[in-house]
Design an enzyme around this catalytic site. Structure first.
Site, PDB file in Angstrom:
ATOM      1  N   GLU A 114       0.923  -0.430   0.239  1.00  0.00           N
ATOM      2  CA  GLU A 114      -0.051  -0.156  -0.041  1.00  0.00           C
ATOM      3  C   GLU A 114       1.331   0.958   0.595  1.00  0.00           C
ATOM      4  O   GLU A 114       1.651   0.938   0.210  1.00  0.00           O
ATOM      5  CB  GLU A 114      -0.702  -0.413   1.443  1.00  0.00           C
ATOM      6  CG  GLU A 114      -0.177  -0.012   2.641  1.00  0.00           C
ATOM      7  CD  GLU A 114      -0.925  -0.215   3.680  1.00  0.00           C
ATOM      8  OE1 GLU A 114      -1.839  -0.912   3.415  1.00  0.00           O
ATOM      9  OE2 GLU A 114      -0.769   0.902   4.348  1.00  0.00           O
ATOM     10  N   LYS A 116       3.209   5.062   0.822  1.00  0.00           N
ATOM     11  CA  LYS A 116       3.426   5.191   2.487  1.00  0.00           C
ATOM     12  C   LYS A 116       3.406   6.953   2.342  1.00  0.00           C
ATOM     13  O   LYS A 116       3.909   7.014   1.269  1.00  0.00           O
ATOM     14  CB  LYS A 116       4.763   4.783   2.422  1.00  0.00           C
ATOM     15  CG  LYS A 116       5.673   5.466   3.490  1.00  0.00           C
ATOM     16  CD  LYS A 116       6.530   4.875   3.388  1.00  0.00           C
ATOM     17  CE  LYS A 116       7.708   5.311   4.686  1.00  0.00           C
ATOM     18  NZ  LYS A 116       7.645   6.708   4.585  1.00  0.00           N
ATOM     19  N   ASP A 118       3.365  10.178   3.123  1.00  0.00           N
ATOM     20  CA  ASP A 118       3.854  10.852   3.909  1.00  0.00           C
ATOM     21  C   ASP A 118       3.677  12.317   4.479  1.00  0.00           C
ATOM     22  O   ASP A 118       3.372  13.759   3.800  1.00  0.00           O
ATOM     23  CB  ASP A 118       5.617  12.213   2.429  1.00  0.00           C
ATOM     24  CG  ASP A 118       6.186  12.622   2.775  1.00  0.00           C
ATOM     25  OD1 ASP A 118       6.543  12.292   3.707  1.00  0.00           O
ATOM     26  OD2 ASP A 118       6.983  13.068   2.006  1.00  0.00           O
ATOM     27  N   TYR A 224      -5.594   8.900   7.788  1.00  0.00           N
ATOM     28  CA  TYR A 224      -5.424   7.701   6.609  1.00  0.00           C
ATOM     29  C   TYR A 224      -4.937   6.344   7.588  1.00  0.00           C
ATOM     30  O   TYR A 224      -3.891   6.674   8.444  1.00  0.00           O
ATOM     31  CB  TYR A 224      -4.593   7.826   5.600  1.00  0.00           C
ATOM     32  CG  TYR A 224      -5.258   8.518   4.560  1.00  0.00           C
ATOM     33  CD1 TYR A 224      -6.285   7.561   3.467  1.00  0.00           C
ATOM     34  CD2 TYR A 224      -5.449   9.439   3.613  1.00  0.00           C
ATOM     35  CE1 TYR A 224      -7.350   8.192   2.393  1.00  0.00           C
ATOM     36  CE2 TYR A 224      -5.719  10.559   3.039  1.00  0.00           C
ATOM     37  CZ  TYR A 224      -5.978   9.474   2.285  1.00  0.00           C
ATOM     38  OH  TYR A 224      -6.948   9.917   0.416  1.00  0.00           O
ATOM     39  N   LYS A 315      10.896   3.131  -0.206  1.00  0.00           N
ATOM     40  CA  LYS A 315      10.456   4.248  -1.290  1.00  0.00           C
ATOM     41  C   LYS A 315      11.195   4.766  -2.478  1.00  0.00           C
ATOM     42  O   LYS A 315      11.383   4.213  -3.376  1.00  0.00           O
ATOM     43  CB  LYS A 315      12.045   5.039  -0.598  1.00  0.00           C
ATOM     44  CG  LYS A 315      11.697   4.938   1.230  1.00  0.00           C
ATOM     45  CD  LYS A 315      10.869   6.275   1.766  1.00  0.00           C
ATOM     46  CE  LYS A 315      12.154   7.153   2.471  1.00  0.00           C
ATOM     47  NZ  LYS A 315      11.669   7.779   3.633  1.00  0.00           N
ATOM     48  N   CYS A 409      17.859  49.407  -4.252  1.00  0.00           N
ATOM     49  CA  CYS A 409      17.171  48.319  -4.824  1.00  0.00           C
ATOM     50  C   CYS A 409      18.070  47.574  -5.985  1.00  0.00           C
ATOM     51  O   CYS A 409      18.766  48.721  -6.650  1.00  0.00           O
ATOM     52  CB  CYS A 409      15.842  49.290  -4.930  1.00  0.00           C
ATOM     53  SG  CYS A 409      15.328  47.986  -6.646  1.00  0.00           S
ATOM     54  N   CYS A 412      16.566  49.286  -9.184  1.00  0.00           N
ATOM     55  CA  CYS A 412      15.995  51.245  -9.389  1.00  0.00           C
ATOM     56  C   CYS A 412      16.710  51.901  -8.542  1.00  0.00           C
ATOM     57  O   CYS A 412      16.990  52.992  -8.845  1.00  0.00           O
ATOM     58  CB  CYS A 412      14.455  51.418  -8.977  1.00  0.00           C
ATOM     59  SG  CYS A 412      14.141  51.074  -7.727  1.00  0.00           S
ATOM     60  N   CYS A 425      11.593  48.061  -1.802  1.00  0.00           N
ATOM     61  CA  CYS A 425      12.353  48.809  -2.489  1.00  0.00           C
ATOM     62  C   CYS A 425      11.101  50.119  -2.230  1.00  0.00           C
ATOM     63  O   CYS A 425      10.272  49.402  -2.856  1.00  0.00           O
ATOM     64  CB  CYS A 425      12.481  47.897  -4.072  1.00  0.00           C
ATOM     65  SG  CYS A 425      11.886  49.793  -5.656  1.00  0.00           S
ATOM     66  N   CYS A 431      10.437  51.954 -10.372  1.00  0.00           N
ATOM     67  CA  CYS A 431      10.845  51.185  -9.977  1.00  0.00           C
ATOM     68  C   CYS A 431      10.687  49.581 -11.479  1.00  0.00           C
ATOM     69  O   CYS A 431       9.162  48.839 -11.733  1.00  0.00           O
ATOM     70  CB  CYS A 431      10.941  50.557  -9.071  1.00  0.00           C
ATOM     71  SG  CYS A 431      12.152  48.449  -9.147  1.00  0.00           S
TER      72      CYS A 431
HETATM   73  S1  IVH Z   1       2.819   0.450   8.399  1.00  0.00           S
HETATM   74  C1  IVH Z   1       5.501  -0.830  12.323  1.00  0.00           C
HETATM   75  N1  IVH Z   1       1.589   1.954   7.005  1.00  0.00           N
HETATM   76  O1  IVH Z   1       5.870   5.375   7.340  1.00  0.00           O
HETATM   77  C2  IVH Z   1       4.858   0.118  11.050  1.00  0.00           C
HETATM   78  N2  IVH Z   1       3.617   2.679   7.908  1.00  0.00           N
HETATM   79  O2  IVH Z   1       9.071   4.301   9.375  1.00  0.00           O
HETATM   80  C3  IVH Z   1       3.843   0.361  10.897  1.00  0.00           C
HETATM   81  N3  IVH Z   1       3.609   5.624   6.810  1.00  0.00           N
HETATM   82  O3  IVH Z   1       7.128   6.394  10.698  1.00  0.00           O
HETATM   83  C4  IVH Z   1       4.046   1.160  10.284  1.00  0.00           C
HETATM   84  N4  IVH Z   1       2.159   5.241   5.215  1.00  0.00           N
HETATM   85  O4  IVH Z   1       4.378   7.004  10.039  1.00  0.00           O
HETATM   86  C5  IVH Z   1       2.457   1.975   7.409  1.00  0.00           C
HETATM   87  N5  IVH Z   1       0.960   2.911   4.909  1.00  0.00           N
HETATM   88  C6  IVH Z   1       1.480   2.703   5.966  1.00  0.00           C
HETATM   89  C7  IVH Z   1       2.379   3.918   5.919  1.00  0.00           C
HETATM   90  C8  IVH Z   1       3.691   3.975   7.525  1.00  0.00           C
HETATM   91  C9  IVH Z   1       3.520   5.752   5.862  1.00  0.00           C
HETATM   92  C10 IVH Z   1       4.480   5.902   8.112  1.00  0.00           C
HETATM   93  C11 IVH Z   1       4.579   5.433   9.346  1.00  0.00           C
HETATM   94  C12 IVH Z   1       6.027   4.992   9.958  1.00  0.00           C
HETATM   95  C13 IVH Z   1       6.897   5.434   8.909  1.00  0.00           C
HETATM   96  C14 IVH Z   1       8.297   4.506   8.237  1.00  0.00           C
END
Ligand code: IVH
Length: 668
Positions: A114, A116, A118, A224, A315, A409, A412, A425, A431
């Site tokens: 799934e 990750k 941010d 989420y 990543k 500036c 000018c 300025c 200017c």
């Molecule tokens: S599972 C046992 N799922 O990524 C760890 N983490 O270092 C359980 N993160 O700090 C995390 N999306 O905040 C998981 N779909 C996702 C995620 C997720 C973002 C973050 C989480 C964690 C960092 C990984």
């Protein structure tokens, strides 16, 4: 309505509202209009005000934020919040898979894969289905308690849906700021000359970790859910997939971009396909999480001190890079604001070549201590202007002198003046750069929206001396335009007629087009709606402007200052004489019985929140201030009112109880 009926109605309203919250924010399938929703919420708020003992922490009315706190208390997590081992290339992902198969002594592994997210990791604790506590990850063992802030997030249910809820459940997920909200927030910050956030993650963290959760309430965060960390008085599902289903059935938002993979190759392919989709998602993701779906298998592999052996963060290629500052130049904006910009040795950051980064203001340069020749880390988020995250010190480096704002500036030569964190300025439209940027802005989309008047054309016009002010635009004829590179008869005729057509301009667009400091599209439309005509706006006194809801002291002072200037008045008169016709706006203002009255609130109000009370005052044309003076019309004293109340007594200012106040504003 008696108390028994009120109690029933309150319960019904809460259920209705939370159902509509879920439909709108989680399922994206609203059933009622915003106005209808607001009506339900207002009815509930009124009942809770009339029967304060019916108010509960899980009421939807609590999403507006609570009064500020002194600090964010530290709280231990139910279980340590682990992090994930990160890999960035395929080979490492395969190595993870090899270890997993070896550890489990099987080739049959199902992975849940799934996005990750941010953002920042948050733990929510629900007791008997009610949101009891929320904390940031912190160091993994203890986090910061942010319950009032989390309550403002619409995708966090205040009460879980469904029957047979566990006695206690700790849910982990990510608080994020969607990209659209992030861009809007940064525009808002920039309009107010505050430094923008470097990326949505910082914006989410900054918004969530506010002591004043009313600020969080104004920042559209999302949450989420992705893990049940601990559960008591209920059963944890046997697989990750079932867990996400359960979270979703409780009303939490679970992202739909997920899949299961029987082999690591499939996970690698999913990673690649999501990397392509990444830029079109409404939020930032920085990779995919690959984890064993089956909980029993997870248990057999176990965890290391900080991360599990059954999962990795795979990543994406970083949007961060390291490069060198080759120069720092100073840019002049349309309001004359000087912005230091770092010219960088060009680098590829996630597929885009980056060669400059804004440094916002002199204070920012000093704080990050950026000098010519330094090695720096830069970051690009979404399609946002890249930012310098930090300087990377190198051993034995010989550094140049610190950056200094020029006294004159750079375009000018006019004197540079300081105003707060910024330098300006003082040349005004004489200017050439201010003039250029001013005209570009005047012709831009939200302003007069003149086709064919882009940055290049404007630069050429100013350089040739064809335009010395906005007014000169209306004096251009085809012959003059033909002198410029790139113009032919047709394009020249088109621009002249586009300018002629733009002479009829709605008030709000015209106000925005003038490029007044602190006046973006939103403020311009508030002004237009409030005053109706250009003349009325031009005559408005600062105090009067302040009475408009949502107009703060900076905007009020720039608007009145701008129109008080001789050269502004001359420009407006000149534009009118050239045929510019500013169309009046329909006035949106309602009755203003409190016009000219200033209120100060002190102590804790019992029935209304401070915010609600202030909003009421403003909506009726009055003004809410924070300190008491002889000019204050009323001081409203709540419970435990302190020094402001004393001062009001000393100055003979009328003092109202909350009840008297509510009577005055018709809120009883
Ligand atoms: S599972 C046992 N799922 O990524 C760890 N983490 O270092 C359980 N993160 O700090 C995390 N999306 O905040 C998981 N779909 C996702 C995620 C997720 C973002 C973050 C989480 C964690 C960092 C990984």
């Amino acid at each position: 309505m008696n108390r028994t009926d009120a109690k029933k109605r309150v319960a019904k309203l809460r259920e209705e509202i939370s159902r509509h919250d879920h439909l709108y924010h989680v399922l994206d399938r609203p059933e009622i209009s915003d106005a209808e929703y607001d009506r339900l919420l207002r009815e509930l708020a009124a009942l809770e005000a009339a029967y304060p003992d019916l108010a509960t922490p899980d009421s939807p009315t609590r999403r507006v934020g609570a009064p500020p706190r002194d600090d964010l208390p530290k709280v231990p997590h139910v279980k340590p919040m682990l992090s994930l081992e990160s890999v960035t290339d395929e080979a490492d992902a395969r190595e993870f898979d090899r270890r997993v198969r070896k550890g489990l002594e099987t080739d049959e592994v199902l992975y849940a894969v799934e996005p990750k997210f941010d953002g920042l990791s948050v733990e929510l604790v629900y007791e008997d289905g009610v949101l009891a506590r929320a904390a940031t990850r912190g160091d993994g063992a203890t986090g910061e308690e942010v319950t009032p802030n989390i309550r403002t997030i619409r995708t966090v249910p205040l009460r879980l849906r469904g029957a047979r809820l566990p006695r206690t459940v700790a849910i982990r997920g990510e608080a994020i700021m969607p990209l659209e909200a992030f861009r809007k927030l940064n525009r808002w910050m920039t309009e107010r000359e505050q430094p923008a956030f470097a990326n949505p993650r910082n914006a989410a963290a900054g918004s969530l970790r506010q002591l004043d959760s009313r600020i969080t309430a104004g920042r559209p965060l999302a949450f989420y859910a992705y893990e049940i960390m601990a559960i008591e008085g209920g059963d944890a599902p046997a697989t990750h997939g079932a867990e996400l289903e359960l979270l979703s059935s409780w009303g939490l938002l679970v992202d739909a971009h997920r899949t299961t993979c029987r082999a690591i190759d499939e996970a690698i392919a999913f990673h690649a396909s999501l990397a392509v989709k990444r830029d079109s998602l409404p939020f930032e993701i920085d990779g995919v999480v690959v984890q064993i779906d089956d909980k029993t298998a997870r248990g057999r592999l176990g965890v290391r001190s900080r991360s599990p052996r059954w999962a990795i963060a795979f990543k994406f290629e970083a949007r961060k890079e390291i490069t060198i500052v080759e120069d720092i130049v100073v840019q002049v904006g349309r309001t004359g604001k000087l912005t230091p910009v770092a010219l960088l040795r060009p680098v590829d950051v996630g597929g885009v070549t980056v060669s400059r980064a804004t440094l916002h203001n002199a204070g920012e340069v000093a704080k990050k201590d950026i000098r010519v020749g330094d090695t720096v880390r830069i970051e690009r988020a979404g399609d946002v202007i890249p930012a310098i995250v930090e300087r990377i010190p190198r051993k034995g480096e010989k550094r140049r002198g610190a950056f200094r704002m020029p006294d004159a500036c750079p375009v000018c030569g006019a004197r540079v003046a300081e105003d707060g964190a910024y330098h300006f300025c003082t040349g005004g439209p004489s200017c050439p750069m201010q003039l250029r940027r001013g005209i570009e802005h005047y012709a831009s989309k939200g302003a007069l929206d003149v086709d064919g008047l882009g940055a290049k054309t404007v630069a050429a016009m100013v350089e040739r001396g064809l335009v010395r002010s906005i007014a000169d635009l209306y004096r251009l004829d085809e012959a003059a335009l033909l002198e410029l590179d790139g113009f032919a008869e047709k394009s020249a005729a088109n621009l002249v007629s586009a300018l002629r057509a733009a002479k009829q301009v709605p008030l709000e667009r015209f106000l925005y087009a003038l490029g007044i400091r602190n006046v973006g599209e939103h403020v311009a439309s508030l002004l237009a709606g409030h005053y109706g005509t250009l003349d009325a706006v031009m005559e408005a006194a600062e105090d009067d402007l302040l009475e408009i809801h949502e107009i703060g002291p900076e905007a009020a002072s720039s608007v009145s200052g701008f129109f008080a200037e001789k050269r502004t008045r001359a420009l407006v008169a000149e534009l009118r004489s050239l045929g510019v016709d500013v169309l009046p706006a329909p006035r949106r203002a309602g009755p203003r019985p409190l016009a000219g009255k200033t209120f100060v609130f002190t102590g804790t109000l019992e029935e209304l929140s401070r915010d609600e009370a202030e909003r009421l005052v403003k909506s009726l044309g009055g003004r809410a201030a924070s300190s008491v003076s002889a000019k204050t019309s009323y001081v409203v004293a709540g419970v435990e009112a302190g020094s402001k109340l004393e001062k009001a007594r000393r100055l003979g200012v009328t003092i109202l109880s909350e009840k008297e106040f509510r009577k005055l504003v018709g809120n009883n």
